[in-house]
Enzyme design. Structure first.
Site, PDB file in Angstrom:
ATOM      1  CE  LYS A   1      -2.751  -2.706  -2.514  1.00  0.00           C
ATOM      2  NZ  LYS A   1      -3.453  -3.640  -1.643  1.00  0.00           N
TER       3      LYS A   1
ATOM      4  CG  LEU B   1       0.260  -6.860  -0.530  1.00  0.00           C
ATOM      5  CD1 LEU B   1       0.686  -6.815  -1.992  1.00  0.00           C
ATOM      6  CD2 LEU B   1      -0.977  -6.010  -0.318  1.00  0.00           C
TER       7      LEU B   1
ATOM      8  CE1 TYR C   1      -5.137  -4.588  -5.543  1.00  0.00           C
ATOM      9  CE2 TYR C   1      -5.820  -2.810  -4.095  1.00  0.00           C
ATOM     10  CZ  TYR C   1      -5.590  -4.150  -4.310  1.00  0.00           C
ATOM     11  OH  TYR C   1      -5.806  -5.053  -3.295  1.00  0.00           O
TER      12      TYR C   1
ATOM     13  CD  GLU D   1      -1.815 -11.796   2.119  1.00  0.00           C
ATOM     14  OE1 GLU D   1      -1.477 -10.671   2.476  1.00  0.00           O
ATOM     15  OE2 GLU D   1      -1.681 -12.202   0.942  1.00  0.00           O
TER      16      GLU D   1
HETATM   17  N1  PDD Z   1      -5.755  -4.445   0.988  1.00  0.00           N
HETATM   18  N2  PDD Z   1      -2.877  -8.426   2.242  1.00  0.00           N
HETATM   19  C1  PDD Z   1      -3.805  -8.293   1.282  1.00  0.00           C
HETATM   20  C2  PDD Z   1      -4.182  -9.494   0.473  1.00  0.00           C
HETATM   21  C3  PDD Z   1      -4.387  -7.026   1.027  1.00  0.00           C
HETATM   22  O1  PDD Z   1      -5.290  -6.886   0.051  1.00  0.00           O
HETATM   23  C4  PDD Z   1      -4.007  -5.912   1.830  1.00  0.00           C
HETATM   24  C5  PDD Z   1      -4.568  -4.542   1.612  1.00  0.00           C
HETATM   25  C6  PDD Z   1      -3.049  -6.121   2.839  1.00  0.00           C
HETATM   26  C7  PDD Z   1      -2.586  -4.996   3.721  1.00  0.00           C
HETATM   27  O2  PDD Z   1      -1.794  -4.081   3.012  1.00  0.00           O
HETATM   28  P1  PDD Z   1      -1.702  -2.535   3.403  1.00  0.00           P
HETATM   29  O3  PDD Z   1      -1.290  -2.468   4.830  1.00  0.00           O
HETATM   30  O4  PDD Z   1      -0.695  -2.001   2.478  1.00  0.00           O
HETATM   31  O5  PDD Z   1      -3.085  -1.957   3.188  1.00  0.00           O
HETATM   32  C8  PDD Z   1      -2.496  -7.382   2.999  1.00  0.00           C
HETATM   33  C9  PDD Z   1      -6.258  -3.166   0.549  1.00  0.00           C
HETATM   34  C10 PDD Z   1      -6.463  -2.192   1.632  1.00  0.00           C
HETATM   35  C11 PDD Z   1      -7.456  -3.391  -0.346  1.00  0.00           C
HETATM   36  O6  PDD Z   1      -7.349  -4.238  -1.210  1.00  0.00           O
HETATM   37  O7  PDD Z   1      -8.462  -2.699  -0.211  1.00  0.00           O
END
Ligand code: PDD
Length: 287
Positions: A145, A201, A32, A177
């Site tokens: 992801k 991630l 996703y 994280e």
């Molecule tokens: N989540 N780490 C994890 C485990 C995440 O699920 C996310 C983002 C991030 C930050 O990634 P980005 O800057 O690309 O949003 C780091 C999204 C927003 C979600 O699952 O809703």
């Protein structure tokens, strides 16, 4: 009534039906992306699409459409739902077939997506949040992801039950994280964050801070691991994600981070983010 994306069709939300043997549903076998929309425009689109392509490659999953076509579907979805500031979520599963663990042959991937309004004032926390430390129990390919988010879900739930807004995860004392965000500390004027390996991630907002905002502001960045002790003794702590942008963390468990207020470097990054959003929104008004 909300309109969703199903394959290349825009359909009413109520008509969106997925097969009970879809592998996303049974195995979490899919990927996703969540992309921020400012002023009706997809923010940092290219970086998100690059990450999507990488996730697909790592799982040997065929994307149903080329990136240009996919982008076009997302734009139609945003327009149809009249989203100004919002979030586009979409996922691609390997498809439906009688349950078996190995990849079935000749099945069609399934794309579904939604676009929802998300005003910035609803998600930003300029005064900072409290976070909790939670064991990182996830698998070893956190760099992909995927739809497998149970470790993240359990971590977030644990944090909420402890009265925190976010979980900061660690493996044996090494901070990885957040449950849905990346974590940065500030020490002696430098940003420190976990390297982009298979334990985290590689967030697009993380990349944006490292490659664009911090260099523009002359703030040095080091990608190296740090411990929970380093976290508690940091000068500043903040998290980044598509929804949260740059969000200060002022308390971890019952410990206050430095003065207990968002620090000066975090604030500079938040201001720079604000300016960038204003710029994006300004240019969309002209086009
Ligand atoms: N989540 N780490 C994890 C485990 C995440 O699920 C996310 C983002 C991030 C930050 O990634 P980005 O800057 O690309 O949003 C780091 C999204 C927003 C979600 O699952 O809703």
């Amino acid at each position: 009534m909300a309109t969703i994306l199903y394959q290349d069709q825009l359909i009413p939300r109520e008509q969106g039906k997925v097969d009970m043997e879809d592998r996303g549903y049974q195995f979490g076998d899919g990927i996703y992306e969540a992309i921020r929309v400012y002023g009706g425009r997809l923010f940092l689109l290219d970086l998100h699409m690059k990450r999507l392509e990488r996730s697909a490659r790592e799982l040997a999953l065929q994307l149903p459409y080329g990136i240009d076509q996919l982008t076009d579907h997302l734009k139609r979805l945003i327009k149809k739902n009249q989203i100004d500031d919002g979030l586009v979520y979409f996922q691609i599963t390997r498809g439906a077939s009688p349950r078996q663990h190995q990849f079935p042959e000749n099945i069609e991937t399934v794309l579904t997506g939604s676009a929802t309004a998300l005003p910035r004032e609803e998600v930003l926390r300029p005064n900072g949040i409290k976070a909790s430390l939670v064991d990182d129990i996830r698998w070893l390919r956190c760099d992909i992801k995927t739809l497998n988010l149970l470790g993240n879900v359990l971590a977030k739930q644990k944090a909420l039950e402890k009265g925190s807004e976010e979980a900061i995860m660690h493996r044996g004392g090494v901070v990885t994280e957040g449950s849905s965000c990346n974590v940065f500390i500030v020490k002696d004027g430098r940003l420190v964050t976990h390297p982009a390996d298979h334990f985290i991630l590689n967030g697009i907002t993380r990349l944006y801070v490292i490659d664009q905002l911090a260099p523009r502001l002359g703030i040095p960045v080091v990608e190296k691991t740090f411990s929970t002790e380093d976290l508690l003794e940091a000068d500043e702590v903040f998290i980044t994600s598509t929804g949260a942008e740059v969000k200060p963390v002022t308390r971890v468990e019952e410990r206050t981070i430095a003065s207990g207020k968002p620090g000066p470097i975090t604030k500079r990054l938040m201001d720079a983010f604000d300016n960038e959003v204003a710029r994006v929104k300004g240019s969309s008004a002209l086009s």
